[in-house]
Motif scaffolding. Structure first.
Motif, PDB file in Angstrom:
ATOM      1  N   ARG A  61       0.916  -1.199   0.172  1.00 54.72           N
ATOM      2  CA  ARG A  61       0.071  -0.068   0.030  1.00 54.72           C
ATOM      3  C   ARG A  61       0.934   1.303  -0.163  1.00 54.72           C
ATOM      4  O   ARG A  61       0.548   2.192  -0.684  1.00 54.72           O
ATOM      5  N   TYR A  88       4.773  -0.628  17.349  1.00 50.57           N
ATOM      6  CA  TYR A  88       4.104   0.171  16.241  1.00 50.57           C
ATOM      7  C   TYR A  88       5.196   0.556  15.198  1.00 50.57           C
ATOM      8  O   TYR A  88       6.247   0.946  15.806  1.00 50.57           O
ATOM      9  N   ARG A 117       6.167   2.639  11.625  1.00 56.62           N
ATOM     10  CA  ARG A 117       5.726   3.948  10.863  1.00 56.62           C
ATOM     11  C   ARG A 117       6.882   4.288   9.751  1.00 56.62           C
ATOM     12  O   ARG A 117       7.900   4.801  10.095  1.00 56.62           O
ATOM     13  N   TYR A 171      -4.826   2.863  21.140  1.00 56.25           N
ATOM     14  CA  TYR A 171      -5.066   4.375  20.457  1.00 56.25           C
ATOM     15  C   TYR A 171      -6.155   5.263  21.015  1.00 56.25           C
ATOM     16  O   TYR A 171      -6.013   6.457  21.078  1.00 56.25           O
ATOM     17  N   LYS A 183      -2.522   6.753   1.231  1.00 52.88           N
ATOM     18  CA  LYS A 183      -2.187   7.171   2.516  1.00 52.88           C
ATOM     19  C   LYS A 183      -1.052   8.186   2.516  1.00 52.88           C
ATOM     20  O   LYS A 183      -0.052   7.920   2.978  1.00 52.88           O
ATOM     21  N   TYR A 202      -4.197  14.193   6.284  1.00 53.98           N
ATOM     22  CA  TYR A 202      -4.314  14.023   7.766  1.00 53.98           C
ATOM     23  C   TYR A 202      -4.340  15.594   8.502  1.00 53.98           C
ATOM     24  O   TYR A 202      -4.899  15.490   9.652  1.00 53.98           O
ATOM     25  N   ILE A 222      -6.593  -2.038   5.900  1.00 55.62           N
ATOM     26  CA  ILE A 222      -6.235  -3.620   6.268  1.00 55.62           C
ATOM     27  C   ILE A 222      -6.811  -4.223   7.221  1.00 55.62           C
ATOM     28  O   ILE A 222      -7.027  -5.348   7.140  1.00 55.62           O
ATOM     29  N   THR A 223      -7.132  -3.348   8.276  1.00 59.47           N
ATOM     30  CA  THR A 223      -7.817  -4.108   9.462  1.00 59.47           C
ATOM     31  C   THR A 223      -9.195  -4.031   8.653  1.00 59.47           C
ATOM     32  O   THR A 223      -9.927  -5.225   9.223  1.00 59.47           O
ATOM     33  N   THR A 277      -5.317  -0.364  12.323  1.00 58.65           N
ATOM     34  CA  THR A 277      -4.017  -0.905  12.961  1.00 58.65           C
ATOM     35  C   THR A 277      -3.735  -0.468  14.316  1.00 58.65           C
ATOM     36  O   THR A 277      -3.500  -1.099  15.341  1.00 58.65           O
ATOM     37  N   ALA A 278      -3.937   1.070  14.559  1.00 57.54           N
ATOM     38  CA  ALA A 278      -3.638   1.588  15.794  1.00 57.54           C
ATOM     39  C   ALA A 278      -4.888   1.348  16.729  1.00 57.54           C
ATOM     40  O   ALA A 278      -4.843   0.816  17.815  1.00 57.54           O
TER      41      ALA A 278
END
Ligand code: PPE
Length: 308
Positions: free
Chosen positions: A58, A94, A96, A127, A157, A162, A218-219, A255-256
């Protein structure tokens, strides 16, 4: 943030404190970066990175949307991630990765700017808080709408997207809610600032389709698979805010965020329900390597330092 020993930066492991860039980098001025959020879990087989290859693919695709060719292949980045996790010695962390247009010319086109690639790994707990994981979170529909597919495409992404998330989260927190829920320009449910949304209604799962300005999570994909394995029908569709208000259950995934129950939306209490808790348990069993049905998703880190 909790520092770890090394950061992988443009092909080398450097000390955490030395992973620096110049203030003139393009990505800092224009948000021209792409990134990933990945988790490694401490499983019986050793540190296992959940769906690492899909995350790195991704990342590569995110770059393609911005004409940003990553100077490393997915395999090279996978190797780098393994090396970093093994070196930092934190089996549960995690991760990144980020690629961004670096130092060169300033000007929006990013012509000729190099592409810098970094990977960090560090501890990141729940999270939306431990209490949120068990008791559910409070949410509100944001006054900020999601950037549309012809504004900034969500298949990427991209870091710049953001700011939209930041405005929504900040607004929600300042109003006393745990998290925001964002709508598309047309008024359909999109996603959270950093999570995908699911609704449980009459024993079925409903989630916004990928046409709703959302990241191909993905989750999201993981939860759809697990839910189907557990016998729940899943529909990828268009949802409106009353679908949330009148839902049997709502939860957010990422994910988080993992699987976080939503207990209220705009003050309508819906509580934490059994389907959410079942899926949360199954998700945690998958990522932690406890349920062998989903072990293909685990990328076990070799050469990990001996664990105490
Ligand atoms: N939607 C958005 C907008 C999003 O940012 C994420 C990940 C997701 C959905 C879930 O995607 P996936 O992780 O592939 O299931 N958000 C990352 C955290 C963002 C942050 O730094 O905060 C994450 O979960 O890692």
């Amino acid at each position: 943030m909790q520092e770890t020993e090394k950061i992988w930066m443009n092909g080398e492991l450097v000390d955490w404190a030395d992973a620096k860039v110049h203030v003139g980098v393009h990505g800092l001025h224009y948000g021209s970066g792409v990134f990933e959020g990945i988790r490694s879990y401490d499983t019986a087989k050793g540190p296992a990175i959940f769906r690492l290859r899909e995350h790195l693919e991704r990342l590569e695709n995110s770059g393609k949307v911005l004409f940003m060719e990553l100077p490393y292949t997915v395999d090279e980045l996978r190797g780098a991630t393994h090396e970093l996790v093994a070196t930092n010695g934190l089996p549960s962390c995690y991760i990144r990765p980020m690629a961004f247009y670096g130092y060169g010319e300033l000007g929006v086109a990013a012509t000729g700017n190099p592409v810098d690639v970094v990977i960090m790994s560090y501890p990141w707990g729940a999270y939306l808080g431990e209490d949120g994981q068990t008791g559910g979170i409070t949410t509100t529909i944001s006054s900020w709408e999601r950037v549309g597919p012809n504004v900034i495409p969500h298949a990427a992404k991209a870091t710049g997207i953001y700011l939209n998330s930041m405005l929504a989260t900040t607004e929600a927190r300042r109003a006393g809610y745990d998290e925001a829920i964002m709508l598309t320009g047309d008024g359909y449910i999109a996603d959270g600032p950093g999570e995908t949304i699911f609704v449980v209604k009459d024993g079925r799962l409903l989630t916004p389709s990928l046409a709703m300005s959302i990241l191909p999570g993905i989750t999201r994909d993981t939860v759809i698979h697990i839910a189907k394995d557990l016998g729940y029908p899943v529909e990828e569709t268009q949802l409106i805010r009353t679908d949330l208000y009148l839902a049997d259950e709502v939860f957010m995934v990422g994910t988080a965020a993992e699987v976080t129950p939503v207990r209220s939306i705009d003050g309508r209490e819906i509580g934490v329900g059994p389907v959410t808790l079942e899926l949360q348990k199954a998700y945690l069993a998958a990522v932690n390597g406890i349920d062998g049905r989903w072990s293909d998703w685990l990328d076990v880190v070799e050469m990990a330092p001996a664990r105490a």
